[in-house]
Design a protein around this motif. Structure first.
Motif, PDB file in Angstrom:
ATOM      1  N   GLY A 109      43.828  28.808  47.204  1.00 49.49           N
ATOM      2  CA  GLY A 109      44.973  29.623  47.073  1.00 49.49           C
ATOM      3  C   GLY A 109      46.027  28.219  46.711  1.00 49.49           C
ATOM      4  O   GLY A 109      45.544  27.190  46.679  1.00 49.49           O
ATOM      5  N   ASN A 110      47.444  28.729  46.416  1.00 51.51           N
ATOM      6  CA  ASN A 110      48.257  27.739  46.082  1.00 51.51           C
ATOM      7  C   ASN A 110      48.918  27.073  47.318  1.00 51.51           C
ATOM      8  O   ASN A 110      49.305  27.734  48.267  1.00 51.51           O
ATOM      9  N   PRO A 111      48.594  25.779  47.252  1.00 48.34           N
ATOM     10  CA  PRO A 111      49.255  25.053  48.535  1.00 48.34           C
ATOM     11  C   PRO A 111      50.698  24.938  48.692  1.00 48.34           C
ATOM     12  O   PRO A 111      51.246  24.622  49.943  1.00 48.34           O
ATOM     13  N   PHE A 112      51.421  25.250  47.631  1.00 47.85           N
ATOM     14  CA  PHE A 112      53.051  25.268  47.700  1.00 47.85           C
ATOM     15  C   PHE A 112      53.501  26.765  48.245  1.00 47.85           C
ATOM     16  O   PHE A 112      54.740  26.941  48.030  1.00 47.85           O
ATOM     17  N   ALA A 113      52.525  27.776  48.407  1.00 47.48           N
ATOM     18  CA  ALA A 113      52.988  29.004  48.377  1.00 47.48           C
ATOM     19  C   ALA A 113      53.688  29.007  49.945  1.00 47.48           C
ATOM     20  O   ALA A 113      53.121  28.820  50.930  1.00 47.48           O
ATOM     21  N   PRO A 114      54.945  29.531  49.879  1.00 42.57           N
ATOM     22  CA  PRO A 114      55.569  29.737  51.408  1.00 42.57           C
ATOM     23  C   PRO A 114      55.494  30.834  51.941  1.00 42.57           C
ATOM     24  O   PRO A 114      54.726  31.756  51.459  1.00 42.57           O
ATOM     25  N   ALA A 115      56.062  30.787  53.279  1.00 41.59           N
ATOM     26  CA  ALA A 115      55.847  32.026  54.161  1.00 41.59           C
ATOM     27  C   ALA A 115      56.880  33.451  53.417  1.00 41.59           C
ATOM     28  O   ALA A 115      57.852  32.915  52.669  1.00 41.59           O
ATOM     29  N   MET A 116      56.091  34.542  53.507  1.00 46.66           N
ATOM     30  CA  MET A 116      56.568  35.672  52.885  1.00 46.66           C
ATOM     31  C   MET A 116      56.348  36.806  53.749  1.00 46.66           C
ATOM     32  O   MET A 116      55.288  37.297  53.782  1.00 46.66           O
ATOM     33  N   GLY A 117      57.154  37.519  54.382  1.00 46.10           N
ATOM     34  CA  GLY A 117      56.908  38.625  55.385  1.00 46.10           C
ATOM     35  C   GLY A 117      56.032  38.346  56.288  1.00 46.10           C
ATOM     36  O   GLY A 117      55.863  37.201  57.095  1.00 46.10           O
ATOM     37  N   SER A 118      54.660  39.088  56.289  1.00 43.64           N
ATOM     38  CA  SER A 118      53.524  38.732  57.220  1.00 43.64           C
ATOM     39  C   SER A 118      52.677  37.503  56.542  1.00 43.64           C
ATOM     40  O   SER A 118      51.753  36.988  57.425  1.00 43.64           O
ATOM     41  N   TYR A 119      52.947  36.823  55.584  1.00 43.76           N
ATOM     42  CA  TYR A 119      52.036  35.821  54.911  1.00 43.76           C
ATOM     43  C   TYR A 119      52.933  34.730  55.548  1.00 43.76           C
ATOM     44  O   TYR A 119      54.009  34.328  55.346  1.00 43.76           O
ATOM     45  N   PRO A 120      52.100  33.695  56.246  1.00 44.52           N
ATOM     46  CA  PRO A 120      52.533  32.713  56.928  1.00 44.52           C
ATOM     47  C   PRO A 120      52.872  31.282  56.133  1.00 44.52           C
ATOM     48  O   PRO A 120      53.331  30.128  56.482  1.00 44.52           O
ATOM     49  N   GLY A 121      52.538  31.382  54.870  1.00 44.18           N
ATOM     50  CA  GLY A 121      52.389  30.411  54.112  1.00 44.18           C
ATOM     51  C   GLY A 121      51.012  29.596  53.973  1.00 44.18           C
ATOM     52  O   GLY A 121      50.225  29.725  55.003  1.00 44.18           O
ATOM     53  N   PHE A 122      50.625  29.178  52.717  1.00 46.42           N
ATOM     54  CA  PHE A 122      49.244  28.861  52.502  1.00 46.42           C
ATOM     55  C   PHE A 122      48.706  27.993  53.538  1.00 46.42           C
ATOM     56  O   PHE A 122      47.942  27.635  54.355  1.00 46.42           O
TER      57      PHE A 122
END
Length: 253
Positions: free
Chosen positions: A76-89
């Motif tokens: 995945g994208n190491p820069f992907a931030p937290a979003m809802g229930s996604y905690p960030g990569f």
């Protein structure tokens, strides 16, 4: 030389997400793939959770950890931030500690991964991320185009492996066979350069039973392939045991 076969479960999760409940069960399919010879399990959890969800990752990590000689790969994208229930990569992989973490420069707007890193632009930001992941015990692979100058930068950043983006090869194999000799030479040279720099070579994107043999012949140092979309399509036609047998054979021929 054997090429390890890692099965990407994203499309199994995509089917599950089209209905309420947990059918098909992603963990059950991971176990079935392992039982029929998979060397690894791959997932690509995106922030929009369109297929694999962040909540799937711990259970899959636990499942694979209990099987000797089978690896868990989270990409995945190491820069992907937290979003809802996604905690960030980065928090997700820190919690699950996969054997391999494959960093991919994709955005939420992309249907699928379609290019490798330009390390002249992102290398400085990736360097501490790579070091952090390695300190946590993960092998780090970078999703790359077959560009030797970029692969040299990947080695300087401390990556352990590269994953060659094989989309252009797969498209040429299907629609533009006249382009294949030059493309295969390019991929072969890129893999040879990577090996000389001490990088392991993985590959993935649109590889299937028809084109995998040609790619492996051009890239004899290929350590691992990650296959998901084509595998699921072949499971529909052949059934999972037969599809797994065909892919295992293609990776060992």
């Amino acid at each position: 030389m054997k090429t390890a076969l890692s099965i990407n479960l994203n499309k199994i999760a995509l089917i599950r997400n089209s209905r309420e409940g947990n059918f098909p069960d992603v963990c059950a399919h991971a176990q079935a793939c392992i039982d029929h010879g998979a060397d690894g399990i791959t997932v690509h959890p995106r922030p929009d959770q369109r297929h694999i969800r962040a909540s799937d990752v711990p259970a899959l990590a636990e499942l694979v950890a209990g099987v000797k000689q089978v690896e868990f790969n989270v990409e995945g994208n190491p820069f992907a931030p937290a979003m809802g229930s996604y905690p960030g990569f980065m928090d997700l992989v820190a919690a699950s500690k996969p054997d391999q973490c494959t960093l991919v420069p994709d955005s939420d707007a992309q249907l699928t991964s379609d290019h490798g890193f330009d390390l002249t632009q992102s290398g400085a930001k990736l360097a501490p991320i790579i070091a952090r992941l390695k300190d946590q015990g993960m092998r780090v692979s970078l999703f790359m185009d077959p560009d030797i100058s970029q692969i040299e930068l990947a080695a300087k950043l401390g990556a352990d492996r590269i994953e060659l983006y094989t989309g252009p090869f797969a498209e040429a194999f299907k629609q533009h066979p006249e382009k294949l000799p030059a493309l295969l030479a390019q991929f072969g040279a890129a893999a040879q350069a990577a090996t000389a720099l001490g990088l392991g070579v993985n590959a993935g994107h649109d590889l299937n039973l028809h084109n995998l043999g040609a790619f492996r012949q051009a890239v004899p140092a290929l350590l691992e392939v990650s296959i998901g979309h084509a595998f699921v399509v072949d499971c529909i036609a052949l059934g999972l045991p037969a599809a797994m047998a065909a892919y295992v054979k293609a990776c060992r021929a």
